[in-house]
Design a protein around this motif. Structure first.
Motif: not given
Length: 473
Positions: A37-41, A51, A106, A111, A173
């Protein structure tokens, strides 16, 4: 005030690759694995890049005219907070570049944007200009989920812009946070400043009535051959947003689910590439999130296409328009869309060679993006293939004069206003074989062929072209 310098990317071409899921492992020392999983910012830029590294902006290639000096952070202007992104759009004669554009990337793992339905931002301009492109999903590596909104209109006060996400479930992602490209076409060459603030992915809940489209919504019928490939183009998705406006974005093929009615004839992958693998007829359709897209492709294959003759002239004697054996002197528009034209045209790869397939032709044209000087050349060569008896093709070779513009008659749809032309008709073509023609540059263009700008095609209705070039023996 500007306090961030851009880097730049040297290759603008879109590279379509299959992006695998990154998998994590080692859960309680077992061999079981789970999808990483990756950040959901959602925030991309508020008062600062969120970020992202300081070098989050990657410019388009300055060798292609991109200006790398006009991007920065303005600490004196903001929609909210204390700062905004400032983009100085250059005049066409700016020595640092004639336009500005690039991406926000990014640079970490990416994300997870599956919980959002739109990218939004606030923007204003020093002039009421038009920005050619905004969007997301371009990372200069895969560009698998690229989305573009073209020609947004700026005001001199702050306004909010919404870019709907075609199918957020695919964005597990994503590294391409934003893309923009701006020039001065709408300001008659006058440079201006663009400010962007509060750039973020949001869940609005007001993105509705999805209308996906392939092939610009047309139901096309295409003859083809075993071993050939066809790229599905004209991909868009339209949504209705809270303001009541319909917003249409350009959507990458990977947002769509493509289906072939007969995979023994034609198969289509997630990148929208149709591979013709056998004889027969197949229908290609697509959906986004189970919504059927407008437009379809009917592919009929009659087997393998014989290879066209391989040119043997030295390149120094040739000015190429469409030929894999030479470097083409100019790019061309093979589907100019003349009013009243019924023609469907496609560039197809067969035998590792690109060919032009024309269906239902009454009249169309190959319009050169840049004029060609054939003053020292004597002939135009073209190879023509027909599957049906009685096919004839007329070629009209046109010199369009110093202004480099072909006008279109608004009543007939026919191109006009060229300075000179020469017309050649093939006569009935030999069926199921390549017919080679060396057309003399004579007649009306004998002494006026320094600004060749178009080849108008009449007749048919169905034929294939290859190896189009001007030459001297």
């Amino acid at each position: 005030m500007k306090n961030r310098k851009p880097t730049y990317f040297k290759d603008l071409s879109l590279i379509f690759l299959i992006l695998g899921l990154i998998v994590s492992c080692e859960r309680d020392l077992s061999e079981d694995s789970v999808v990483a999983t990756f950040p959901n910012t959602g925030e991309v830029f508020t008062d600062n890049p969120i970020n992202l590294t300081d070098e989050f902006f990657i410019s388009f290639d300055p060798a292609q005219g991109a200006n790398t000096e006009g991007f920065g952070i303005d600490n004196n202007v903001a929609y909210a907070g204390t700062s905004s992104i400032r983009i100085d759009v250059p005049a066409p004669n700016d020595p640092n570049g004639s336009y500005i554009g690039g991406i926000f990337k990014d640079r970490s793992g990416g994300r997870n944007l599956t919980g959002y339905d739109a990218l939004t931002f606030w923007a204003k301009g020093s002039l009421t200009a038009t920005v050619g492109l905004v969007g997301f999903g371009t990372d200069f590596v895969d560009d698998k989920y690229a989305v573009g909104l073209e020609n947004i209109q700026l005001s001199t006060d702050w306004r909010k812009y919404t870019i709907p996400i075609p199918n957020a479930s695919r964005l597990l992602q994503e590294k391409g946070m934003f893309i923009f490209s701006a020039g001065t076409q709408s300001t008659n060459g006058l440079g201006y400043t663009l400010w962007i603030d509060e750039l973020k992915f949001e869940t609005l809940g007001t993105i509705a009535q999805p209308l996906p489209v392939i092939l610009d919504g047309e139901d096309l019928v295409q003859q083809s051959f075993t071993g050939s490939s066809i790229r599905i183009s004209g991909l868009t998705q339209t949504f209705n947003i809270a303001s009541g406006e319909n917003v249409t974005v350009q959507a990458a093929p990977s947002y769509f689910d493509f289906v072939s009615s007969d995979t023994s004839v034609a198969a289509v992958n997630e990148l929208g590439i149709v591979s013709v693998v056998g004889s027969g007829t197949a229908f290609i359709t697509a959906t986004i999130s189970s919504v059927l897209a407008s437009g379809s492709l009917e592919v009929t294959s009659t087997g393998a296409l014989p290879a066209a003759p391989i040119p043997t002239l030295p390149s120094s004697n040739v000015t190429s328009i469409f030929c894999d054996e030479y470097t083409n002197a100019t790019s061309s528009n093979f589907e100019p869309g003349f009013g009243g034209s019924t023609t469907q045209a496609a560039v197809v790869t067969a035998n590792n060679d690109s060919v032009l397939i024309y269906s239902n032709n009454n009249f169309t044209g190959i319009i050169f993006d840049n004029t060609v000087d054939a003053s020292a050349l004597s002939f135009m060569h073209v190879d023509v293939y027909a599957q049906q008896a009685g096919v004839q093709v007329e070629f009209q070779i046109r010199d369009i004069g110093a202004n480099g513009v072909i006008n279109t008659n608004i009543f007939t749809g026919q191109p006009e206003g060229d300075d000179a032309d020469y017309r050649f008709t093939t006569g009935n073509l030999t069926v199921n074989g390549w017919n080679s023609f060396d057309i003399p540059l004579t007649g009306g263009i004998l002494n006026q062929k320094n600004n060749l700008g178009a080849i108008i095609l009449a007749g048919g209705p169905n034929f294939i072209l290859d190896n189009i070039y001007f030459y001297t023996p």
